[in-house]
Design a protein around this motif. Structure first.
Motif, PDB file in Angstrom:
ATOM      1  N   ARG A   1       0.838  -1.200   0.000  1.00  0.00           N
ATOM      2  CA  ARG A   1       0.000   0.000   0.000  1.00  0.00           C
ATOM      3  C   ARG A   1       0.873   1.250   0.000  1.00  0.00           C
ATOM      4  O   ARG A   1       1.710   1.435   0.888  1.00  0.00           O
ATOM      5  CB  ARG A   1      -0.900   0.005   1.234  1.00  0.00           C
ATOM      6  CG  ARG A   1      -1.986  -1.025   1.182  1.00  0.00           C
ATOM      7  CD  ARG A   1      -2.864  -0.951   2.416  1.00  0.00           C
ATOM      8  NE  ARG A   1      -3.377   0.408   2.617  1.00  0.00           N
ATOM      9  CZ  ARG A   1      -4.296   0.720   3.520  1.00  0.00           C
ATOM     10  NH1 ARG A   1      -4.781  -0.207   4.301  1.00  0.00           N
ATOM     11  NH2 ARG A   1      -4.708   1.966   3.651  1.00  0.00           N
ATOM     12  N   ARG A   2       0.662   2.088  -0.974  1.00  0.00           N
ATOM     13  CA  ARG A   2       1.486   3.288  -1.103  1.00  0.00           C
ATOM     14  C   ARG A   2       0.978   4.440  -0.230  1.00  0.00           C
ATOM     15  O   ARG A   2       1.647   5.455  -0.091  1.00  0.00           O
ATOM     16  CB  ARG A   2       1.555   3.706  -2.573  1.00  0.00           C
ATOM     17  CG  ARG A   2       2.209   2.617  -3.416  1.00  0.00           C
ATOM     18  CD  ARG A   2       2.151   2.895  -4.906  1.00  0.00           C
ATOM     19  NE  ARG A   2       2.685   1.768  -5.661  1.00  0.00           N
ATOM     20  CZ  ARG A   2       2.706   1.701  -6.983  1.00  0.00           C
ATOM     21  NH1 ARG A   2       2.225   2.687  -7.702  1.00  0.00           N
ATOM     22  NH2 ARG A   2       3.203   0.643  -7.585  1.00  0.00           N
ATOM     23  N   ASP A   3      -0.216   4.255   0.355  1.00  0.00           N
ATOM     24  CA  ASP A   3      -0.762   5.281   1.234  1.00  0.00           C
ATOM     25  C   ASP A   3      -0.477   4.979   2.698  1.00  0.00           C
ATOM     26  O   ASP A   3      -0.996   5.650   3.590  1.00  0.00           O
ATOM     27  CB  ASP A   3      -2.273   5.415   1.022  1.00  0.00           C
ATOM     28  CG  ASP A   3      -3.037   4.136   1.367  1.00  0.00           C
ATOM     29  OD1 ASP A   3      -2.390   3.061   1.502  1.00  0.00           O
ATOM     30  OD2 ASP A   3      -4.274   4.199   1.497  1.00  0.00           O
TER      31      ASP A   3
ATOM     32  N   GLU B   1      -5.593  -6.544   2.096  1.00  0.00           N
ATOM     33  CA  GLU B   1      -5.818  -5.104   1.993  1.00  0.00           C
ATOM     34  C   GLU B   1      -5.121  -4.332   3.100  1.00  0.00           C
ATOM     35  O   GLU B   1      -4.889  -3.125   2.958  1.00  0.00           O
ATOM     36  CB  GLU B   1      -7.320  -4.823   2.011  1.00  0.00           C
ATOM     37  CG  GLU B   1      -8.030  -5.284   0.740  1.00  0.00           C
ATOM     38  CD  GLU B   1      -9.514  -5.002   0.764  1.00  0.00           C
ATOM     39  OE1 GLU B   1     -10.102  -4.981   1.872  1.00  0.00           O
ATOM     40  OE2 GLU B   1     -10.091  -4.806  -0.322  1.00  0.00           O
TER      41      GLU B   1
ATOM     42  N   ASP C   1      -1.709  -2.919  -1.979  1.00  0.00           N
ATOM     43  CA  ASP C   1      -2.640  -2.335  -2.931  1.00  0.00           C
ATOM     44  C   ASP C   1      -3.353  -3.514  -3.589  1.00  0.00           C
ATOM     45  O   ASP C   1      -2.727  -4.304  -4.298  1.00  0.00           O
ATOM     46  CB  ASP C   1      -1.856  -1.515  -3.972  1.00  0.00           C
ATOM     47  CG  ASP C   1      -2.748  -0.896  -5.031  1.00  0.00           C
ATOM     48  OD1 ASP C   1      -3.567  -1.635  -5.624  1.00  0.00           O
ATOM     49  OD2 ASP C   1      -2.606   0.298  -5.308  1.00  0.00           O
TER      50      ASP C   1
ATOM     51  N   ARG D   1      -5.426  -4.011  -5.998  1.00  0.00           N
ATOM     52  CA  ARG D   1      -5.395  -4.142  -7.464  1.00  0.00           C
ATOM     53  C   ARG D   1      -4.040  -4.663  -7.930  1.00  0.00           C
ATOM     54  O   ARG D   1      -3.965  -5.576  -8.764  1.00  0.00           O
ATOM     55  CB  ARG D   1      -5.690  -2.787  -8.122  1.00  0.00           C
ATOM     56  CG  ARG D   1      -5.701  -2.837  -9.657  1.00  0.00           C
ATOM     57  CD  ARG D   1      -5.823  -1.436 -10.233  1.00  0.00           C
ATOM     58  NE  ARG D   1      -4.658  -0.614  -9.944  1.00  0.00           N
ATOM     59  CZ  ARG D   1      -3.525  -0.646 -10.645  1.00  0.00           C
ATOM     60  NH1 ARG D   1      -3.394  -1.483 -11.671  1.00  0.00           N
ATOM     61  NH2 ARG D   1      -2.518   0.148 -10.335  1.00  0.00           N
TER      62      ARG D   1
END
Length: 279
Positions: free
Chosen positions: A115-117, A253, A257, A259
């Protein structure tokens, strides 16, 4: 060991070759492309290119990880207070450690699909063939110190091969209930790993197992119970959900990410997979 100067592209000899910053933190498209370019050309895994002489020096310098190290002189409440002070501030997000075995097919791509966030996810890719338990523990300590000195992880994902009742952690090191009970280095690894877990987490610290379904037979539950006992007085829960279940999707999740994870998963055994797919 050798590392690459990211500014000049020149190789330099260095015993501390793993970058202190999280090289897989992505802020913009430019930095993403830069990081992936560096990742493709200069991938270094924990435990790769091991030099025996340096290994001896490394173990001698890691007294804080050993039984009888500095931490043993501090009682539980003192260590807890030190962690609390280190993690003060509204901006603190508890770190999540991700251990990735190179034995996982296309493992080198895994840090690019996190996850980049969420900058609290700290990926550590280790060499299944050559890394030792000491290498892994030292890298965890180094990464946590770089994240915030004194911080401990609240969650961990161990991404490795294995099966019902067993984890294939390192070459010739398969964690089963019987082997963890009999092999001293195996049991010491889990005891020492617990020292990097949080003492201030109001809930049990969570270790996810991914890449294999350990709970596929009763020996899996016996293994997890054995590990929890070894890691006391730290409180920890182990989870190894099937990836296709609702709990498995929630686990994915939390770290990835979704996707990009699906893209990686569908091409995990394909020769067509390329880093540009994840830009």
């Amino acid at each position: 060991m050798w590392s690459v100067d990211r500014m000049t592209g020149m190789e330099r000899e260095d015993t501390n070759w793993f970058p202190k910053e999280n090289m897989f933190s992505f802020q913009t498209a430019t930095t993403t492309m830069q990081a992936i370019s560096n990742f493709r050309k200069h991938l270094r895994m924990v435990g790769s290119r091991r030099i025996k002489a340096q290994s001896g020096d490394l173990q001698a310098s890691c007294g804080t990880l050993d039984e009888g190290g500095v931490d043993d002189n501090l009682d539980w409440e003192e260590e807890r207070e030190m962690e609390r002070q280190a993690c003060e501030g509204d901006d603190f997000v508890p770190p999540k450690i991700m251990l990735i075995s190179s034995k996982v097919p296309k493992a080198e791509y895994v840090p690019t699909i996190i996850r980049r966030d969420d900058p609290s996810i700290i990926p550590i890719l280790y060499d299944h063939e050559h890394a030792t338990f000491d290498d892994i523990l030292e890298e965890i300590e180094k990464k946590l110190t770089a994240y915030r000195r004194g911080s401990k992880f609240w969650r961990m994902l161990i991404f490795c091969q294995g099966g019902p009742g067993h984890l294939y952690l390192l070459k010739n090191k398969v964690a089963t209930f019987a082997k963890v009970e009999k092999e001293e280095d195996m049991s010491q690894f889990w005891r020492r790993l617990s020292r990097f877990m949080s003492k201030i987490n109001p809930e049990p610290n969570l270790i996810h197992i991914m890449g294999c379904y350990v709970l596929g037979n009763p020996n899996g539950e016996k293994l997890f119970q054995k590990l929890k006992n070894l890691m006391r007085p730290y409180s920890v829960e182990f989870e190894s959900p099937l990836e296709l279940s609702a709990q498995g999707k929630e686990m994915i999740e939390m770290y990835f990410d979704f996707r990009l994870y699906r893209l990686w998963k569908t091409r995990q055994h394909s020769k067509l997979l390329d880093y540009e797919d994840f830009l």
